[in-house]
Design a protein around this motif. Structure first.
Motif, short mmCIF file in Angstrom:
data_model
loop_
_atom_site.label_atom_id
_atom_site.label_comp_id
_atom_site.label_asym_id
_atom_site.label_seq_id
_atom_site.Cartn_x
_atom_site.Cartn_y
_atom_site.Cartn_z
N GLY A 86 1.99 8.37 8.40
CA GLY A 86 0.75 8.13 7.65
C GLY A 86 0.80 6.82 6.88
N PRO A 87 -0.09 6.68 5.88
CA PRO A 87 -0.13 5.44 5.09
C PRO A 87 1.13 5.24 4.25
CG PRO A 87 -1.74 7.04 4.27
CD PRO A 87 -1.14 7.63 5.50
N VAL A 88 1.51 3.96 4.10
CA VAL A 88 2.70 3.61 3.34
C VAL A 88 2.33 2.50 2.35
CG1 VAL A 88 5.09 2.78 3.48
CG2 VAL A 88 4.13 4.07 5.40
N GLY A 89 2.75 2.64 1.10
CA GLY A 89 2.58 1.59 0.10
C GLY A 89 3.93 0.95 -0.19
N ILE A 90 3.96 -0.37 -0.25
CA ILE A 90 5.24 -1.07 -0.39
C ILE A 90 5.14 -2.12 -1.50
CG2 ILE A 90 6.95 -2.51 0.81
CD1 ILE A 90 6.07 -1.27 3.42
N THR A 91 6.11 -2.13 -2.41
CA THR A 91 6.13 -3.18 -3.43
C THR A 91 6.88 -4.39 -2.91
OG1 THR A 91 8.28 -2.74 -4.48
CG2 THR A 91 6.40 -1.40 -5.21
N PHE A 92 6.51 -5.56 -3.44
CA PHE A 92 7.23 -6.79 -3.10
C PHE A 92 7.31 -7.66 -4.36
CE2 PHE A 92 8.24 -10.76 -1.03
CZ PHE A 92 9.23 -10.32 -0.16
N PRO A 93 8.46 -8.29 -4.63
CA PRO A 93 8.61 -9.03 -5.89
C PRO A 93 8.06 -10.46 -5.84
CG PRO A 93 10.71 -8.98 -4.75
CD PRO A 93 9.74 -8.19 -3.90
N ALA A 94 6.78 -10.58 -5.54
CA ALA A 94 6.15 -11.90 -5.40
C ALA A 94 4.64 -11.74 -5.48
CB ALA A 94 6.53 -12.52 -4.05
N ILE A 95 3.92 -12.88 -5.46
CA ILE A 95 2.45 -12.82 -5.39
C ILE A 95 2.06 -12.27 -4.02
CG2 ILE A 95 0.34 -14.21 -5.35
CD1 ILE A 95 1.86 -16.29 -7.09
N VAL A 96 1.20 -11.25 -4.00
CA VAL A 96 0.76 -10.67 -2.73
C VAL A 96 -0.76 -10.52 -2.77
CG1 VAL A 96 1.00 -8.75 -1.11
CG2 VAL A 96 2.88 -9.26 -2.68
N LYS A 97 -1.43 -11.15 -1.82
CA LYS A 97 -2.89 -11.00 -1.72
C LYS A 97 -3.23 -10.62 -0.29
CE LYS A 97 -5.86 -13.85 -3.94
NZ LYS A 97 -6.43 -13.18 -5.10
N GLU A 98 -3.94 -9.51 -0.14
CA GLU A 98 -4.33 -9.03 1.20
C GLU A 98 -3.11 -8.99 2.13
OE1 GLU A 98 -7.35 -7.94 2.09
OE2 GLU A 98 -8.07 -8.27 0.05
N GLY A 99 -1.98 -8.58 1.59
CA GLY A 99 -0.78 -8.40 2.42
C GLY A 99 0.03 -9.66 2.66
N VAL A 100 -0.52 -10.81 2.23
CA VAL A 100 0.19 -12.08 2.46
C VAL A 100 0.96 -12.47 1.19
CG1 VAL A 100 -0.05 -14.53 3.07
CG2 VAL A 100 -1.56 -12.82 4.12
N VAL A 101 2.20 -12.93 1.37
CA VAL A 101 3.08 -13.30 0.26
C VAL A 101 2.90 -14.79 -0.05
CG1 VAL A 101 5.51 -13.49 -0.43
CG2 VAL A 101 4.73 -11.49 0.87
N TYR A 102 2.74 -15.12 -1.34
CA TYR A 102 2.48 -16.51 -1.70
C TYR A 102 3.54 -17.14 -2.61
CZ TYR A 102 -2.06 -16.15 0.47
OH TYR A 102 -3.06 -15.99 1.39
N SER A 103 4.61 -16.42 -2.91
CA SER A 103 5.66 -17.01 -3.75
C SER A 103 6.97 -16.36 -3.37
CB SER A 103 5.35 -16.78 -5.24
OG SER A 103 5.41 -15.40 -5.56
N ALA A 104 8.08 -16.90 -3.88
CA ALA A 104 9.40 -16.34 -3.52
C ALA A 104 10.43 -16.75 -4.56
CB ALA A 104 9.80 -16.82 -2.13
#
Ligand code: BGC
Length: 245
Positions: free
Chosen positions: A58-76
């Motif tokens: 089913g659906p999965v929610g995932i955290t990421f330690p960066a800027i995330v917009k619409e699933g795209v990562v913008y920082s690191a």
């Protein structure tokens, strides 16, 4: 509704199915080490192993330690630079076959704390700050999240604030709790000057030691400690993945 929440951190990738109406995790969490270096393909393989461990479709929610917009990562700031510009959602969906939502880690923790934890029922301006490898932030106005605020990268004494006041800075520079609290207090003073929050929620691993430093802080705004501790990321990630009604 049950959604699988996964929290991608610097050292571990942890997941558990969550009842998003109650905020309860339905099983023990399952954790695998974060691959080093934390390149997109390698991280996605480990995320997929966590999903497969639960035999989840089913659906999965995932955290990421960066800027995330619409699933795209913008920082690191604290992950492999190969993530900048990567479509994390598309990558995780391709590997796992599940519908994926990706959300900033501090925003996820904030969502969970505002609904089930230390921020429950608080209106006005609430700022959650997570002190760990970096400093993460989540800004809420009358319960609504303003995503991707990145207040850990405000400039403090000519440096990125998280380089001076994160828990990593405390450990690397072997600072006493008193010395570190001075740095955190200066940082909170700047955040308070800019945003005039009504409430600060202090989270991240260091919140387990809140009694060592929170009494030394002097903000005008009330300060509370996160209630969900280690689970906030997993629970918030699952909540962020709730399908639109
Ligand atoms: C990142 C944020 C993240 C925070 C906590 C910072 O370095 O820029 O996106 O929320 O660390 O992990």
């Amino acid at each position: 509704m049950h959604i699988l929440g996964i929290d991608i951190g610097g050292s571990g990738i942890k997941g558990a199915p969550v009842d998003i109406e109650t905020g309860a995790m339905l099983t023990e969490r399952f954790r695998l080490p974060t691959p080093q270096p934390s390149r997109p393909e390698d991280v996605a393989d480990v995320v997929t192993q966590v999903i497969e461990h639960f035999n989840w479709h089913g659906p999965v929610g995932i955290t990421f330690p960066a800027i995330v917009k619409e699933g795209v990562v913008y920082s690191a700031a604290n992950v492999d630079s190969g993530w900048i510009g990567a479509d994390a959602r598309a990558l995780f969906e391709r590997k796992s076959g599940c519908p994926i939502t990706v959300v900033n880690d501090a925003d996820a923790a904030g969502i969970a704390e505002m609904t089930f934890g230390a921020g429950k029922g608080h209106r006005g301006v609430v700022i959650m700050l997570t002190f760990g490898t970096g400093i993460g932030s989540a800004l809420f106005v009358n319960g609504y999240l303003v995503p991707n605020t990145e207040l850990g990268h405000l400039e403090l004494r000519g440096k990125d604030a998280e380089r001076r006041a994160s828990d990593r800075a405390r450990q690397e520079k072997d600072l006493s709790w008193e010395k570190w609290a001075e740095r955190v207090d200066e940082y909170l003073g700047m955040v308070e000057y800019l945003f005039s929050p009504d409430l600060f929620i202090i989270g991240g691993g260091v919140s387990k030691k809140a009694e060592r430093f929170v009494p030394l802080l002097s903000t005008r705004a009330q300060i509370v400690t996160a209630a969900l501790l280690n689970d906030a990321g997993i629970v918030g990630a699952a909540m962020a993945a709730k399908p639109a009604e």
